[in-house]
Design an enzyme around this catalytic site. Structure first.
Site, PDB file in Angstrom:
ATOM      1  N   ARG A  46       0.831  -1.207   0.000  1.00 22.34           N
ATOM      2  CA  ARG A  46       0.000   0.000   0.000  1.00 22.34           C
ATOM      3  C   ARG A  46       0.874   1.269   0.000  1.00 22.34           C
ATOM      4  NH1 ARG A  46      -2.910   2.321   4.855  1.00 22.34           N
ATOM      5  NH2 ARG A  46      -4.179   4.015   4.003  1.00 22.34           N
ATOM      6  N   HIS A  50       0.603   4.141  -2.779  1.00 26.48           N
ATOM      7  CA  HIS A  50       0.236   5.529  -2.479  1.00 26.48           C
ATOM      8  C   HIS A  50       1.345   6.518  -2.812  1.00 26.48           C
ATOM      9  CE1 HIS A  50      -3.563   5.150   0.204  1.00 26.48           C
ATOM     10  NE2 HIS A  50      -3.594   4.326  -0.816  1.00 26.48           N
ATOM     11  N   TRP A 189     -10.430  -8.618   2.391  1.00 26.30           N
ATOM     12  CA  TRP A 189     -11.168  -8.955   1.176  1.00 26.30           C
ATOM     13  C   TRP A 189     -11.184 -10.468   0.920  1.00 26.30           C
ATOM     14  CZ3 TRP A 189      -8.055  -4.646   1.697  1.00 26.30           C
ATOM     15  CH2 TRP A 189      -8.575  -3.422   1.314  1.00 26.30           C
TER      16      TRP A 189
HETATM   17 ZN1  ZEM Z   1      -6.151  -0.165  -1.723  1.00 30.31          ZN
HETATM   18  N1  ZEM Z   1      -7.150   0.329  -0.024  1.00 30.31           N
HETATM   19  N2  ZEM Z   1      -7.372   0.995  -2.844  1.00 30.31           N
HETATM   20  N3  ZEM Z   1      -5.060  -0.621  -3.387  1.00 30.31           N
HETATM   21  N4  ZEM Z   1      -4.906  -1.306  -0.601  1.00 30.31           N
HETATM   22  C1  ZEM Z   1      -6.918  -0.156   1.224  1.00 30.31           C
HETATM   23  C2  ZEM Z   1      -5.984  -1.120   1.587  1.00 30.31           C
HETATM   24  C3  ZEM Z   1      -5.062  -1.666   0.713  1.00 30.31           C
HETATM   25  C4  ZEM Z   1      -8.452   1.724  -2.380  1.00 30.31           C
HETATM   26  C5  ZEM Z   1      -8.751   1.997  -1.026  1.00 30.31           C
HETATM   27  O1  ZEM Z   1      -9.562   3.056  -0.723  1.00 30.31           O
HETATM   28  C6  ZEM Z   1      -8.193   1.233   0.038  1.00 30.31           C
HETATM   29  C7  ZEM Z   1      -5.297  -0.166  -4.664  1.00 30.31           C
HETATM   30  C8  ZEM Z   1      -6.432   0.495  -5.070  1.00 30.31           C
HETATM   31  C9  ZEM Z   1      -7.387   1.032  -4.207  1.00 30.31           C
HETATM   32  C10 ZEM Z   1      -3.842  -2.042  -1.098  1.00 30.31           C
HETATM   33  C11 ZEM Z   1      -3.286  -1.978  -2.371  1.00 30.31           C
HETATM   34  C12 ZEM Z   1      -3.860  -1.291  -3.422  1.00 30.31           C
HETATM   35  C13 ZEM Z   1      -7.816   0.456   2.147  1.00 30.31           C
HETATM   36  C14 ZEM Z   1      -7.830   0.179   3.638  1.00 30.31           C
HETATM   37  C15 ZEM Z   1      -8.616   1.294   1.412  1.00 30.31           C
HETATM   38  C16 ZEM Z   1      -9.751   2.139   1.996  1.00 30.31           C
HETATM   39  C17 ZEM Z   1      -6.787   1.031   4.345  1.00 30.31           C
HETATM   40  C18 ZEM Z   1      -6.797   0.795   5.838  1.00 30.31           C
HETATM   41  O2  ZEM Z   1      -7.874   0.957   6.439  1.00 30.31           O
HETATM   42  O3  ZEM Z   1      -5.744   0.454   6.414  1.00 30.31           O
HETATM   43  C19 ZEM Z   1      -9.200   2.231  -3.513  1.00 30.31           C
HETATM   44  C20 ZEM Z   1     -10.453   3.078  -3.493  1.00 30.31           C
HETATM   45  C21 ZEM Z   1      -8.548   1.787  -4.640  1.00 30.31           C
HETATM   46  C22 ZEM Z   1      -9.014   2.023  -6.032  1.00 30.31           C
HETATM   47  C23 ZEM Z   1      -9.057   1.041  -6.927  1.00 30.31           C
HETATM   48  C24 ZEM Z   1      -4.207  -0.530  -5.517  1.00 30.31           C
HETATM   49  C25 ZEM Z   1      -4.099  -0.156  -6.999  1.00 30.31           C
HETATM   50  C26 ZEM Z   1      -3.299  -1.228  -4.747  1.00 30.31           C
HETATM   51  C27 ZEM Z   1      -1.975  -1.826  -5.106  1.00 30.31           C
HETATM   52  C28 ZEM Z   1      -1.622  -2.139  -6.334  1.00 30.31           C
HETATM   53  C29 ZEM Z   1      -3.342  -2.924  -0.046  1.00 30.31           C
HETATM   54  C30 ZEM Z   1      -2.236  -3.952  -0.190  1.00 30.31           C
HETATM   55  C31 ZEM Z   1      -4.118  -2.682   1.085  1.00 30.31           C
HETATM   56  C32 ZEM Z   1      -4.036  -3.363   2.458  1.00 30.31           C
HETATM   57  C33 ZEM Z   1      -3.167  -2.566   3.400  1.00 30.31           C
HETATM   58  C34 ZEM Z   1      -3.050  -3.187   4.769  1.00 30.31           C
HETATM   59  O4  ZEM Z   1      -2.547  -2.490   5.664  1.00 30.31           O
HETATM   60  O5  ZEM Z   1      -3.419  -4.350   4.981  1.00 30.31           O
END
Ligand code: ZEM
Length: 291
Positions: A46, A50, A189
């Site tokens: 993540r 970001h 998920w």
């Molecule tokens: Zn995420 N993501 N993401 N994401 N994401 C979260 C967690 C993780 C969106 C999003 O709002 C959120 C991509 C795309 C998008 C990961 C990877 C990638 C979380 C939860 C949210 C709300 C955060 C928390 O509460 O800690 C949205 C709207 C996306 C649009 C499509 C893409 C592209 C990613 C990588 C290629 C990962 C690995 C996590 C889990 C993080 C963790 O701490 O477990």
């Protein structure tokens, strides 16, 4: 005339660093039984996302070059809540390898995490340069999970991605979980949040998703167990005519998704990084392939 440049004037020295060694050092700290599901891999992934997902191709601003999330206000953007943990966990690796830039380190940590958690090999190129806070992009460049397909397209087209790549990248949500204190959302998920699989697409298609009854933001839970979740932006991949065929293809064919995900994640990590085409491309060995 002002000489000030937000990018550090001295390029870091490449070639001297053994990146496979740095890869291995990051791989060594991934397992962490005090953290979530036992691995820092999801949060490192993540962080890498970001750091790069701020890119805007029209103005060539943002992207993984710069690592401006080290500084306020970017570190305090709501989307980045919780990522200070990931940055802090990587400090010992930076201390052991002072020549690596933060921007290369965060990007590399994403690649290490994906590979070590069983995902595809992600080609990686060093050479990112750190920048000062002034190079940070304004808030609002990362996606908002409460919105729909128009928003997803606005955000990802701005970076230069198409519909197929949007779906491929979303499959990263096989990993990790939502934390109420970070995003307001809650839960993982998939049932294997520390493994890179096409499980996100399978769950999306196979489970019956219902709106969670709670005071928190709108999200979905699987009707049967209530243990798994989907964000509104995940759920729209099923409803949108152009996204859905890719969900179906990736659910049926993990190899296809691995290939598409590797290309899209590599492209994400290259956004905004100046290149001349002569750079060495690294393909790292997983630690379990080195024994
Ligand atoms: Zn995420 N993501 N993401 N994401 N994401 C979260 C967690 C993780 C969106 C999003 O709002 C959120 C991509 C795309 C998008 C990961 C990877 C990638 C979380 C939860 C949210 C709300 C955060 C928390 O509460 O800690 C949205 C709207 C996306 C649009 C499509 C893409 C592209 C990613 C990588 C290629 C990962 C690995 C996590 C889990 C993080 C963790 O701490 O477990």
């Amino acid at each position: 005339t002002a000489k000030f440049s937000p990018v550090s004037p001295k390029p870091p020295v490449h070639g001297e660093l053994n990146y496979q060694k740095v890869y291995n050092q990051i791989a060594d700290i991934l397992e962490d039984n005090d953290w979530d599901d036992g691995s820092l891999g999801p949060i490192f992934t993540r962080l890498a996302w970001h750091a790069s997902g701020t890119y805007d191709k029209a103005t060539n601003t943002g992207g993984s070059n710069g690592a401006t999330m080290r500084f306020a206000p970017e570190s305090e953007h709501a989307a980045n809540a919780g990522l200070s943990v990931a940055r802090a966990k990587l400090e010992p690796i930076k201390a052991a390898n002072p020549e690596i830039t933060y921007s290369d380190l965060w990007s590399l940590a994403g690649v290490v995490s994906i590979q070590e958690m069983g995902g595809p090999t992600i080609p990686w190129i060093p050479g990112r340069r750190d920048a000062e806070a002034i190079a940070a992009t304004p808030d609002g460049r990362l996606p908002d999970a409460t919105l729909g397909s128009k928003h997803l397209r606005d955000i990802f087209y701005r970076m230069g991605f198409d519909d197929r790549e949007i779906v491929a990248l979303s499959g990263a949500h096989a990993l990790g979980r939502c934390h109420p204190k970070n995003s307001g959302f809650d839960g993982p998920w998939t049932t294997s949040p520390t493994l890179v699989t096409n499980g996100y697409f399978k769950e999306l298609l196979e489970k019956k998703w219902v709106e969670k009854k709670w005071k928190g933001p709108k999200q979905y839970v699987d009707k049967e167990t209530g243990d798994l979740m989907m964000l509104p932006t995940d759920f729209v991949l099923l409803q949108d005519k152009s996204f859905r065929p890719w969900v179906e293809k990736y659910a049926a064919d993990e190899k296809l998704w691995f290939n598409d995900f590797a290309s899209a994640f590599h492209k994400l990590q290259e956004l905004g990084v100046p290149r001349n085409g002569s750079e060495k491309v690294y393909h790292f060995k997983r630690t379990d392939e080195q024994q």
